[in-house]
Design an enzyme around this catalytic site. Sequence first.
Site, mmCIF file in Angstrom:
data_model
loop_
_atom_site.group_PDB
_atom_site.id
_atom_site.type_symbol
_atom_site.label_atom_id
_atom_site.label_comp_id
_atom_site.label_asym_id
_atom_site.label_seq_id
_atom_site.Cartn_x
_atom_site.Cartn_y
_atom_site.Cartn_z
ATOM 1 N N ASN A 111 1.635 3.094 -2.665
ATOM 2 C CA ASN A 111 0.945 4.042 -3.564
ATOM 3 C C ASN A 111 -0.321 4.579 -2.902
ATOM 4 O OD1 ASN A 111 2.228 4.425 -6.323
ATOM 5 N ND2 ASN A 111 2.430 2.213 -6.028
ATOM 6 N N GLU A 123 9.510 5.372 -6.220
ATOM 7 C CA GLU A 123 9.498 6.777 -5.819
ATOM 8 C C GLU A 123 8.743 7.629 -6.857
ATOM 9 O OE1 GLU A 123 13.217 9.359 -5.066
ATOM 10 O OE2 GLU A 123 13.543 7.427 -4.046
ATOM 11 N N HIS A 145 1.002 1.043 -13.102
ATOM 12 C CA HIS A 145 1.786 -0.131 -13.518
ATOM 13 C C HIS A 145 3.262 0.273 -13.583
ATOM 14 C CE1 HIS A 145 2.650 -3.937 -15.388
ATOM 15 N NE2 HIS A 145 3.400 -3.305 -16.268
ATOM 16 N N ARG A 178 -15.748 -15.391 -9.456
ATOM 17 C CA ARG A 178 -15.163 -14.067 -9.585
ATOM 18 C C ARG A 178 -16.260 -12.979 -9.584
ATOM 19 N NH1 ARG A 178 -9.846 -12.711 -11.166
ATOM 20 N NH2 ARG A 178 -9.201 -14.827 -11.544
ATOM 21 N N GLU A 180 -8.664 -5.442 -21.051
ATOM 22 C CA GLU A 180 -7.357 -6.045 -21.301
ATOM 23 C C GLU A 180 -6.380 -5.618 -20.192
ATOM 24 O OE1 GLU A 180 -3.991 -5.652 -24.764
ATOM 25 O OE2 GLU A 180 -6.009 -4.898 -25.170
ATOM 26 N N ASP A 206 -3.272 -4.307 -18.094
ATOM 27 C CA ASP A 206 -2.185 -3.335 -18.278
ATOM 28 C C ASP A 206 -2.262 -2.641 -19.641
ATOM 29 O OD1 ASP A 206 -1.255 -4.025 -15.771
ATOM 30 O OD2 ASP A 206 0.095 -5.559 -16.541
ATOM 31 N N MET A 223 -4.044 -7.131 -6.783
ATOM 32 C CA MET A 223 -3.558 -8.260 -7.566
ATOM 33 C C MET A 223 -4.667 -9.231 -7.994
ATOM 34 S SD MET A 223 -0.491 -7.366 -7.799
ATOM 35 C CE MET A 223 0.467 -8.755 -8.402
ATOM 36 N N GLY A 274 0.782 -1.241 0.000
ATOM 37 C CA GLY A 274 0.000 0.000 0.000
ATOM 38 C C GLY A 274 0.811 1.286 0.000
HETATM 39 C C1 GRF Z 1 3.524 -1.018 -7.467
HETATM 40 O O1 GRF Z 1 4.787 -1.208 -8.037
HETATM 41 C C2 GRF Z 1 2.487 -0.813 -8.522
HETATM 42 O O2 GRF Z 1 2.963 -0.157 -9.642
HETATM 43 C C3 GRF Z 1 2.112 -2.220 -8.891
HETATM 44 O O3 GRF Z 1 2.137 -2.928 -7.673
HETATM 45 C C4 GRF Z 1 3.030 -2.286 -6.762
HETATM 46 C C5 GRF Z 1 2.237 -1.981 -5.545
HETATM 47 O O4 GRF Z 1 3.019 -1.428 -4.517
HETATM 48 N N1 GRF Z 1 0.832 -2.240 -9.561
HETATM 49 P P1 GRF Z 1 2.313 -0.721 -3.288
HETATM 50 O O5 GRF Z 1 1.364 -1.744 -2.666
HETATM 51 O O6 GRF Z 1 1.592 0.479 -3.773
HETATM 52 O O7 GRF Z 1 3.415 -0.387 -2.334
#
Ligand code: GRF
Length: 193
Positions: free
Chosen positions: A15, A173, A110, A66, A144, A146, A91, A13
């Site tokens: 991001n 970063e 991504h 799903r 689709e 990514d 994920m 987490g």
């Molecule tokens: C990040 O690298 C994001 O781009 C990818 O999964 C990772 C997640 O990292 N989709 P975080 O959980 O945000 O630390």
Amino acid sequence: MKKRVAILISGRGSNMTALIEAASAEDYPAEIALVVSNRPDAAGLHRASLEAIPTAVIDHTQFGEREAFEQALDRKLGEYRIDLVCLAGFMRLLTPWFVERWSGHMLNIHPSLLPQFTGLDTHRRALAAGVKRHGATVHFVVPEMDAGPIVLQGSVAVLENDTEETLAARVLELEHQIYPRALRAVAQGLTKV
Ligand code: GRF
């Protein structure tokens, strides 16, 4: 009126944290109204609750189909009157039903310069390919994986002595800089599909 945002996570987490921090500014056009994890043990859940943000766990292993998982997720988003969804290390592949429902209102980050290196292990593959620049992409989600209209990209130079770890750290970063900027643009309606 600020857009109400849900962040979907599965793990660390970081991001999510960057988005929460950006959204704490008074003039930011979005507020983080909900964090949802499909995994009960996601570290990001703890972080979100420290920030007093409502959290929910919708454990995909508890659903046979799903679609049933996604219906529960969709109900939760409705309950919190969510306008925009940000996938941040979420994920789970989403079905076309869910993606269409949130079409134009769902972003993903991504860790590559899409359309290069979709899928997993992007940093290792970028090093193996010998690219000189690598980076991250925020894009609208389409069925689709990514793919989808790009909102913002950031890039870094790949250094001669980079390892998967050093490169990943520099890109991460960058992710923390571009995701808040991309969400700002979308929440303000400056970028749309
Ligand atoms: C990040 O690298 C994001 O781009 C990818 O999964 C990772 C997640 O990292 N989709 P975080 O959980 O945000 O630390």
